[in-house]
Scaffold this motif. Structure first.
Motif, PDB file in Angstrom:
ATOM      1  N   GLY A  95     120.806  52.217  37.390  1.00 27.13           N
ATOM      2  CA  GLY A  95     122.242  52.430  37.554  1.00 27.13           C
ATOM      3  C   GLY A  95     122.855  51.510  38.588  1.00 27.13           C
ATOM      4  N   ASP A  96     122.115  51.251  39.671  1.00 24.73           N
ATOM      5  CA  ASP A  96     122.737  50.465  40.740  1.00 24.73           C
ATOM      6  C   ASP A  96     122.885  49.000  40.391  1.00 24.73           C
ATOM      7  OD1 ASP A  96     119.975  50.272  40.818  1.00 24.73           O
ATOM      8  OD2 ASP A  96     119.983  49.615  42.908  1.00 24.73           O
TER       9      ASP A  96
ATOM     10  N   TRP B 123     124.103  48.113  37.427  1.00 22.19           N
ATOM     11  CA  TRP B 123     125.285  48.066  36.577  1.00 22.19           C
ATOM     12  C   TRP B 123     126.515  48.623  37.274  1.00 22.19           C
ATOM     13  CZ3 TRP B 123     125.488  45.816  31.776  1.00 22.19           C
ATOM     14  CH2 TRP B 123     124.258  45.441  31.227  1.00 22.19           C
ATOM     15  N   SER B 124     126.297  49.604  38.156  1.00 20.59           N
ATOM     16  CA  SER B 124     127.448  50.312  38.721  1.00 20.59           C
ATOM     17  C   SER B 124     128.407  49.400  39.498  1.00 20.59           C
ATOM     18  CB  SER B 124     126.976  51.460  39.600  1.00 20.59           C
ATOM     19  OG  SER B 124     126.153  50.969  40.630  1.00 20.59           O
TER      20      SER B 124
ATOM     21  N   VAL C 159     131.555  48.654  37.815  1.00 18.83           N
ATOM     22  CA  VAL C 159     132.510  49.736  37.591  1.00 18.83           C
ATOM     23  C   VAL C 159     133.065  50.238  38.921  1.00 18.83           C
ATOM     24  CG1 VAL C 159     132.878  51.940  36.434  1.00 18.83           C
ATOM     25  CG2 VAL C 159     131.073  50.399  35.642  1.00 18.83           C
ATOM     26  N   THR C 160     132.163  50.450  39.887  1.00 22.80           N
ATOM     27  CA  THR C 160     132.600  51.121  41.112  1.00 22.80           C
ATOM     28  C   THR C 160     133.047  50.136  42.185  1.00 22.80           C
ATOM     29  OG1 THR C 160     130.318  51.127  41.857  1.00 22.80           O
ATOM     30  CG2 THR C 160     131.104  53.108  40.754  1.00 22.80           C
ATOM     31  N   ASP C 161     132.382  48.969  42.253  1.00 24.43           N
ATOM     32  CA  ASP C 161     132.652  48.052  43.349  1.00 24.43           C
ATOM     33  C   ASP C 161     133.697  47.024  42.929  1.00 24.43           C
ATOM     34  OD1 ASP C 161     132.647  46.517  45.529  1.00 24.43           O
ATOM     35  OD2 ASP C 161     130.492  46.123  45.577  1.00 24.43           O
TER      36      ASP C 161
ATOM     37  N   TYR D  30     123.464  41.437  44.221  1.00 26.70           N
ATOM     38  CA  TYR D  30     123.062  42.744  43.721  1.00 26.70           C
ATOM     39  C   TYR D  30     121.719  42.689  43.004  1.00 26.70           C
ATOM     40  CZ  TYR D  30     128.003  43.702  44.570  1.00 26.70           C
ATOM     41  OH  TYR D  30     129.241  43.830  45.142  1.00 26.70           O
TER      42      TYR D  30
END
Lengths: 294, 224
Positions: free
Chosen positions: A47-48, A50-51, A54-56, A235
């Motif tokens: 998840g981290d 891909w996230s 979306v989140t960052d 990332y």
């Protein structure tokens, strides 16, 4: 619907199609399963990885959007220069005077035969040695130079095909009412040819857009694709960042390509044009497979 | 003027040989893959048609550079797929062929599909009336005619492929563009000569292809 290759399916064929669909779906599923498994092994599905997309918001504001803007900048500058240059070359190739026609033809054929990548490398070295362009902006100059030299010659061929696709009667009629050659070209042939060529020209923009990615790979131009390295450095998500960037490219290009075919449909109906349209396919045929470059 | 060629420092022919090899392997691969794709793209099964359409539109709109970098950074460096290449050099070459094939296959597919449209409906109807299956109609009746109709567009795809092999330089395959980059850096004073040499090389590679296949296209065309 019946096509060249098969009839409208009857009851038996329908059952068969369902079976084929199921088998194909299973095979596709297996391939996907294998690919995802491989990615999961290397933690690319975590998840981290891909996230951030979306989140960052920073991924977008620092990397993706500036990259996309750089890509569009290079593509738009190249198109704005290449378009008139290409038109000039295209008309030059149709000249009645051999001393214009032959050199212009030679230039067009030469630059069409050279890979864009090499033109960019050459442009870059040229600016290093013979100009005082600053090193920050040099990659942009080099990318645009490469794109302009190549695409102007491709556009020249599109223009030539567009003008040649017009009925001969147009020239004859213009002559009959006493127009000079220049007037015939400027007032009769070119306006009609432009509508015929517009779809091919728009699809050439897709080619230019895709080719900007070369600048990132070999000249360090900060366009969209080159951002994948920076994102994955931050990332450590090589595959997700490549996929997101590829999706952005596909989105922009697909929108452009669809607008080209929409435009083509519109122009075919329009009363102003002759109905002759140099389609995307014809243009790519004649322009030495231009739309497969880069 | 062309002193740098005599120094023996640069393997010019070797680099162009790699370009030729990249072209030939990718051409063979994309011809096969493109034909299969075209078969799927015109098949009676809607799901398969849809898959091929999506593949073609997605891959065609992705920059080739992104595909080849994806093969190198994604497939090889991240997932550890080496395609059986033992050395870095071998793996890079194979990955480049994979990327070029995946990309060029879509253009072969689209060319073939337009060729299939040139085959008169009556041909396929006659074949179906004889009781041939879809696969038989495709491989025995339609594709042979379609291929002869699309030699000229395929020649353009092949020429574009030849030029596209330079993108392999982005992942360090030692082909012509990479050597040119190196030579430009080392022989800065002879920039125009270096460019002329490589430009000449590509004209030599692409011009005969165009002429030969253009001639073949005229010879082989089905006269209707």
């Amino acid at each position: 619907m019946s096509t060249v290759l098969y009839d409208t399916p009857g009851p038996k064929a329908k059952v068969r199609n369902w079976i084929y669909s199921a088998v194909f779906l299973v095979l596709l599923g297996l391939a996907l399963w294998w690919a995802l498994g491989l990615m999961a092994d290397k933690n690319q599905l975590d998840g981290d990885k891909w996230s951030p997309f979306v989140t960052d918001g920073q991924v977008w504001t620092t990397f993706l959007i500036p990259g996309l803007l750089e890509t569009l900048k290079a593509a738009v500058i190249a198109m704005v220069i290449a378009l008139p240059l290409g038109a000039l070359f295209g008309i030059g190739r149709l000249s009645d005077h051999a001393w214009v026609r032959i050199p212009v033809g030679a230039v067009v054929e030469f630059f069409r035969a050279i890979p864009v990548l090499m033109l960019m490398l050459f442009g870059s070295a040229l600016y290093v040695q013979y100009s005082n362009v600053e090193s920050e902006i040099r990659p942009l100059y080099a990318v645009v130079t490469g794109l302009v030299l190549y695409n102007a010659s491709v556009i020249a061929e599109i223009v030539r095909a567009g003008i040649q696709s017009l009925p001969r009667g147009q020239t004859d009629a213009a002559k009959a009412i006493g127009m000079r050659k220049g007037q015939t070209m400027a007032h009769v042939l070119l306006p009609q040819a432009v509508t015929a060529m517009l779809p091919a020209l728009v699809s050439q923009l897709v080619v230019i857009l895709k080719d900007t990615a070369l600048g990132g790979a070999v000249l360090g131009y900060g366009e969209l694709l080159s951002m994948s390295r920076q994102i994955s450095a931050n990332y450590s998500n090589t595959i997700p960042s490549l996929i997101v960037i590829a999706a952005l490219f596909v989105g922009v290009n697909y929108a452009l390509a669809s607008s080209a075919s929409w435009l083509e449909g519109r122009l075919r109906q329009s009363k102003k044009s002759t109905g002759a349209v140099v389609g995307v396919a014809e243009a790519s045929d004649l322009a030495t497979g231009n739309n497969s470059t880069g | 003027m062309f002193d740098f060629l005599d120094s023996g420092q640069y393997d010019l022919l070797g680099a162009f040989w790699v370009t030729v090899q990249l072209t030939l392997y990718s051409a063979a691969g994309s011809l096969i893959w493109g034909t299969v794709l075209a078969g799927i793209r015109v098949s009676p099964v809607p799901l398969m048609r849809g898959f091929a359409a999506v593949y073609v539109n997605v891959v065609r709109n992705t920059p080739l550079t992104a595909l080849i970098l994806g093969c190198s950074l994604g497939l090889s460096q991240t997932l550890g797929i080496t395609l059986g290449g033992d050395t870095f050099k071998e793996t890079g070459f194979r990955l480049a062929v994979l990327g070029l094939t995946a990309y060029t296959g879509t253009f072969v597919c689209e060319a073939l599909r337009s060729g299939i449209n040139t085959v008169p409906v009556g041909q396929a109807e006659a074949a179906r009336a004889l009781g041939l299956s879809f696969f038989q109609v495709l491989t025995l009746i339609v594709l042979p005619q379609a291929f002869r109709a699309v030699i000229a567009p395929l020649a353009n795809v092949l020429i574009a492929l030849t030029k596209n092999t330079t993108v392999a330089a982005a992942i360090g395959v030692a082909e012509a563009a990479l050597l040119m980059k190196e030579m430009i850096e080392n022989e800065a004073q002879a920039l125009f000569e270096v460019f002329a040499v490589f430009a000449f090389g590509f004209v030599v590679l692409t011009l005969p292809t165009g002429l030969l296949l253009g001639w073949a296209a005229k010879r082989m065309a089905v006269k209707r």
